[in-house]
Design a protein around this motif. Structure first.
Motif, PDB file in Angstrom:
ATOM      1  N   ALA A  30      37.154  38.672  47.277  1.00 50.92           N
ATOM      2  CA  ALA A  30      36.898  39.432  46.242  1.00 50.92           C
ATOM      3  C   ALA A  30      37.749  39.891  45.330  1.00 50.92           C
ATOM      4  N   LEU A  31      39.193  39.821  45.694  1.00 54.30           N
ATOM      5  CA  LEU A  31      40.231  40.363  44.856  1.00 54.30           C
ATOM      6  C   LEU A  31      40.940  39.000  44.379  1.00 54.30           C
ATOM      7  N   SER A  32      40.412  37.683  44.493  1.00 56.13           N
ATOM      8  CA  SER A  32      40.976  36.557  44.075  1.00 56.13           C
ATOM      9  C   SER A  32      39.915  35.748  43.657  1.00 56.13           C
ATOM     10  N   ASP A  33      39.767  35.730  42.352  1.00 55.30           N
ATOM     11  CA  ASP A  33      38.715  34.575  41.822  1.00 55.30           C
ATOM     12  C   ASP A  33      39.167  33.490  40.826  1.00 55.30           C
ATOM     13  N   GLU A  34      40.299  33.376  40.828  1.00 58.23           N
ATOM     14  CA  GLU A  34      40.949  32.640  39.612  1.00 58.23           C
ATOM     15  C   GLU A  34      41.145  31.125  39.962  1.00 58.23           C
TER      16      GLU A  34
END
Length: 79
Positions: A30-34
């Protein structure tokens, strides 16, 4: 994203990597969606990596993907 994935998947046919895998990110963090697509590769030495980058399939992949991407992240490690 499919065109980027297809363009990067070309790299799997490059004969200079000992291991190469192109996969779509499952976006479970959830903290890294790039990042949408991950290319993982292993090379026996720097010479193999240089040969990989000099191979025509590498340039073909770049020609397809570069105009489509917003972000590129690379990491190199040695053991």
């Amino acid at each position: 994203m499919d065109r980027v994935f297809d363009g990067l998947s070309i790299l799997e046919a490059n004969p200079h990597a000992d291991v190469i895998s192109v996969r779509k990110n499952t976006h479970n963090d959830a903290l890294s969606d790039e990042v949408d697509v991950v290319v993982y590769a292993e090379f026996k030495d720097k010479r193999a990596l240089q040969a990989y980058k000099a191979h025509p399939l590498y340039q073909k992949s770049i020609d397809i993907v570069r105009p489509l991407r917003d972000l590129r992240v690379a990491a190199d490690i040695t053991f």
